[in-house]
Design a protein around this motif. Structure first.
Motif, PDB file in Angstrom:
ATOM      1  N   ARG A 130       0.848  -1.191   0.000  1.00 25.57           N
ATOM      2  CA  ARG A 130       0.000   0.000   0.000  1.00 25.57           C
ATOM      3  C   ARG A 130       0.882   1.240   0.000  1.00 25.57           C
ATOM      4  O   ARG A 130       2.020   1.189   0.484  1.00 25.57           O
ATOM      5  N   PRO A 131       0.401   2.358  -0.546  1.00 25.37           N
ATOM      6  CA  PRO A 131       1.202   3.593  -0.510  1.00 25.37           C
ATOM      7  C   PRO A 131       1.535   3.979   0.923  1.00 25.37           C
ATOM      8  O   PRO A 131       0.681   3.939   1.807  1.00 25.37           O
ATOM      9  N   ARG A 132       2.793   4.332   1.132  1.00 23.33           N
ATOM     10  CA  ARG A 132       3.264   4.724   2.459  1.00 23.33           C
ATOM     11  C   ARG A 132       3.939   6.085   2.370  1.00 23.33           C
ATOM     12  O   ARG A 132       4.451   6.469   1.311  1.00 23.33           O
ATOM     13  N   PRO A 133       3.954   6.835   3.471  1.00 22.76           N
ATOM     14  CA  PRO A 133       4.687   8.112   3.464  1.00 22.76           C
ATOM     15  C   PRO A 133       6.139   7.906   3.052  1.00 22.76           C
ATOM     16  O   PRO A 133       6.761   6.887   3.372  1.00 22.76           O
ATOM     17  N   ALA A 134       6.673   8.869   2.322  1.00 24.20           N
ATOM     18  CA  ALA A 134       8.044   8.767   1.810  1.00 24.20           C
ATOM     19  C   ALA A 134       9.029   8.482   2.933  1.00 24.20           C
ATOM     20  O   ALA A 134       9.022   9.142   3.973  1.00 24.20           O
ATOM     21  N   GLY A 135       9.870   7.496   2.736  1.00 30.22           N
ATOM     22  CA  GLY A 135      10.893   7.124   3.707  1.00 30.22           C
ATOM     23  C   GLY A 135      10.482   6.045   4.670  1.00 30.22           C
ATOM     24  O   GLY A 135      11.336   5.459   5.350  1.00 30.22           O
ATOM     25  N   CYS A 136       9.176   5.724   4.750  1.00 30.14           N
ATOM     26  CA  CYS A 136       8.727   4.735   5.738  1.00 30.14           C
ATOM     27  C   CYS A 136       9.180   3.314   5.394  1.00 30.14           C
ATOM     28  O   CYS A 136       9.553   2.550   6.287  1.00 30.14           O
ATOM     29  N   VAL A 137       9.136   2.951   4.119  1.00 32.19           N
ATOM     30  CA  VAL A 137       9.578   1.601   3.740  1.00 32.19           C
ATOM     31  C   VAL A 137      11.076   1.469   3.988  1.00 32.19           C
ATOM     32  O   VAL A 137      11.549   0.459   4.517  1.00 32.19           O
ATOM     33  N   SER A 174      24.883  -1.666  13.665  1.00 31.26           N
ATOM     34  CA  SER A 174      23.436  -1.832  13.518  1.00 31.26           C
ATOM     35  C   SER A 174      22.640  -0.845  14.352  1.00 31.26           C
ATOM     36  O   SER A 174      21.511  -0.495  13.992  1.00 31.26           O
ATOM     37  N   LEU A 175      23.195  -0.395  15.466  1.00 34.58           N
ATOM     38  CA  LEU A 175      22.467   0.552  16.321  1.00 34.58           C
ATOM     39  C   LEU A 175      22.051   1.826  15.582  1.00 34.58           C
ATOM     40  O   LEU A 175      20.889   2.250  15.693  1.00 34.58           O
ATOM     41  N   PRO A 176      22.945   2.475  14.811  1.00 34.35           N
ATOM     42  CA  PRO A 176      22.496   3.655  14.057  1.00 34.35           C
ATOM     43  C   PRO A 176      21.393   3.333  13.059  1.00 34.35           C
ATOM     44  O   PRO A 176      20.511   4.168  12.816  1.00 34.35           O
ATOM     45  N   MET A 177      21.422   2.133  12.490  1.00 34.17           N
ATOM     46  CA  MET A 177      20.370   1.748  11.556  1.00 34.17           C
ATOM     47  C   MET A 177      19.012   1.716  12.247  1.00 34.17           C
ATOM     48  O   MET A 177      18.008   2.198  11.706  1.00 34.17           O
ATOM     49  N   ILE A 178      18.977   1.148  13.443  1.00 34.20           N
ATOM     50  CA  ILE A 178      17.721   1.073  14.192  1.00 34.20           C
ATOM     51  C   ILE A 178      17.200   2.474  14.495  1.00 34.20           C
ATOM     52  O   ILE A 178      16.013   2.771  14.302  1.00 34.20           O
ATOM     53  N   LEU A 179      18.089   3.345  14.950  1.00 35.21           N
ATOM     54  CA  LEU A 179      17.683   4.703  15.319  1.00 35.21           C
ATOM     55  C   LEU A 179      17.204   5.489  14.102  1.00 35.21           C
ATOM     56  O   LEU A 179      16.153   6.164  14.150  1.00 35.21           O
ATOM     57  N   VAL A 180      17.960   5.427  13.007  1.00 40.26           N
ATOM     58  CA  VAL A 180      17.561   6.147  11.793  1.00 40.26           C
ATOM     59  C   VAL A 180      16.264   5.579  11.241  1.00 40.26           C
ATOM     60  O   VAL A 180      15.369   6.323  10.813  1.00 40.26           O
ATOM     61  N   GLY A 181      16.133   4.247  11.251  1.00 34.51           N
ATOM     62  CA  GLY A 181      14.907   3.625  10.756  1.00 34.51           C
ATOM     63  C   GLY A 181      13.686   4.055  11.538  1.00 34.51           C
ATOM     64  O   GLY A 181      12.647   4.410  10.960  1.00 34.51           O
ATOM     65  N   CYS A 182      13.777   4.053  12.860  1.00 32.31           N
ATOM     66  CA  CYS A 182      12.652   4.489  13.699  1.00 32.31           C
ATOM     67  C   CYS A 182      12.333   5.967  13.462  1.00 32.31           C
ATOM     68  O   CYS A 182      11.153   6.361  13.413  1.00 32.31           O
ATOM     69  N   ALA A 183      13.377   6.786  13.280  1.00 32.55           N
ATOM     70  CA  ALA A 183      13.165   8.209  13.030  1.00 32.55           C
ATOM     71  C   ALA A 183      12.432   8.425  11.709  1.00 32.55           C
ATOM     72  O   ALA A 183      11.535   9.279  11.613  1.00 32.55           O
ATOM     73  N   LEU A 184      12.768   7.650  10.688  1.00 27.43           N
ATOM     74  CA  LEU A 184      12.096   7.781   9.395  1.00 27.43           C
ATOM     75  C   LEU A 184      10.632   7.366   9.485  1.00 27.43           C
ATOM     76  O   LEU A 184       9.756   7.998   8.873  1.00 27.43           O
ATOM     77  N   ILE A 185      10.354   6.301  10.238  1.00 28.96           N
ATOM     78  CA  ILE A 185       8.965   5.852  10.391  1.00 28.96           C
ATOM     79  C   ILE A 185       8.146   6.904  11.136  1.00 28.96           C
ATOM     80  O   ILE A 185       7.013   7.224  10.746  1.00 28.96           O
ATOM     81  N   LEU A 186       8.715   7.475  12.206  1.00 35.81           N
ATOM     82  CA  LEU A 186       8.010   8.523  12.962  1.00 35.81           C
ATOM     83  C   LEU A 186       7.813   9.770  12.113  1.00 35.81           C
ATOM     84  O   LEU A 186       6.754  10.414  12.157  1.00 35.81           O
ATOM     85  N   ARG A 187       8.823  10.111  11.331  1.00 33.00           N
ATOM     86  CA  ARG A 187       8.708  11.257  10.420  1.00 33.00           C
ATOM     87  C   ARG A 187       7.585  11.034   9.417  1.00 33.00           C
ATOM     88  O   ARG A 187       6.799  11.944   9.128  1.00 33.00           O
ATOM     89  N   GLY A 188       7.494   9.807   8.887  1.00 32.10           N
ATOM     90  CA  GLY A 188       6.436   9.504   7.940  1.00 32.10           C
ATOM     91  C   GLY A 188       5.063   9.550   8.581  1.00 32.10           C
ATOM     92  O   GLY A 188       4.083   9.972   7.948  1.00 32.10           O
TER      93      GLY A 188
END
Length: 265
Positions: A196-203, A243-257
């Protein structure tokens, strides 16, 4: 307890040419990514053409291989490669870093986005669900090679690896754990989430957060690289620190979306 089959690393010999299982796994991963990219491009309104997909996957192969090799050199064994620079080119000996490969792919995404006047996350969100099959085949290649084994274990499915450095004791088949989590589970989650369409950066964020989490957890039962050992607090490995920065950046992108729900990729 299970004995490792001790596969011949060479899958096929054609005269002086040797085709290794590890190389075949990379080939299978790229082929799976290319086919899935064609499927995603065929969706209505994708903005992708078959020619764009072929061009993109070609650049991804180059960025991933170069990034993964250079990442391993820089993150995991720089001293050894300074002493023997020609060993950098001996890729058949193994030594590829996921995190280095990801950096290489980010550069490819940036370049491709500029070339086609698209945003970084339009490309990143398209690419993210294509990566797990390559991770799956890569970990299967690690298992076939009998490398990157887990910690000693008494579980019934523990594997005795033939490499003398494994000590002849049953160990967690951490390569198969990662193949299941980073490959099958991550692919299923991303493919369904991106249907389904998702906000940019969420995937992209979902990929970063889940991969980082799975890798961080498996590292607890995976032997650290012998030349590095544990790097922080006596129990964190290089894989976990990366991997820790990946988790943090990933969560930030999902919250931003989530805050920009109206804007979809």
């Amino acid at each position: 307890m299970i004995m490792h089959p001790d596969f011949d690393p060479v899958a096929l010999s054609l005269g002086p040419l040797q085709v290794r299982w590890y190389g075949l796994m990379y080939l299978f991963g790229f082929a799976a990514g290319w086919m899935l990219a064609r499927v995603r491009a065929a969706r209505p309104g994708s903005g992708w053409t078959p020619a764009m997909v072929d061009d993109f996957i070609t650049w991804c192969v180059l960025g991933l291989v170069l990034g993964a090799r250079l990442g391993y050199v820089l993150f995991y064994d720089l001293g050894a490669y300074i002493r023997d620079p020609l060993a950098i080119f001996q890729v058949w000996q193994g030594g590829m870093s996921f995190h280095g490969g990801m950096i290489g792919l980010c550069l490819v995404v940036w370049f491709f986005a500029r070339k086609h006047k698209m945003t970084f996350f339009q490309i990143g969100d398209f690419l993210s669900p294509l990566a797990p099959p390559g991770l799956f085949f890569g970990r299967i290649g690690n298992f076939i090679n009998g490398e990157l084994w887990g910690a000693p274990s008494g579980v019934s499915w523990a594997v005795v690896f033939p490499d003398p450095r494994a000590g002849g004791v049953p160990r967690h088949p951490s390569q198969l754990y990662e193949a299941g989590l980073e490959g099958l589970v991550l692919f299923t989650a991303l493919w369904l989430y991106s249907a389904r369409p998702r906000p940019a950066g969420c995937v992209t964020g979902m990929f970063l957060a889940l991969y980082g989490l799975f890798r961080f957890l498996v590292e607890f039962i995976r032997e650290p690289d012998p030349q590095l050992g544990y790097l922080a607090f006596g129990w964190l490995t290089m894989g976990q620190l990366l991997s820790l920065p990946m988790i943090l950046v990933g969560c930030a992108l999902i919250l931003r979306g989530a805050r920009r729900g109206a804007s979809v990729s």
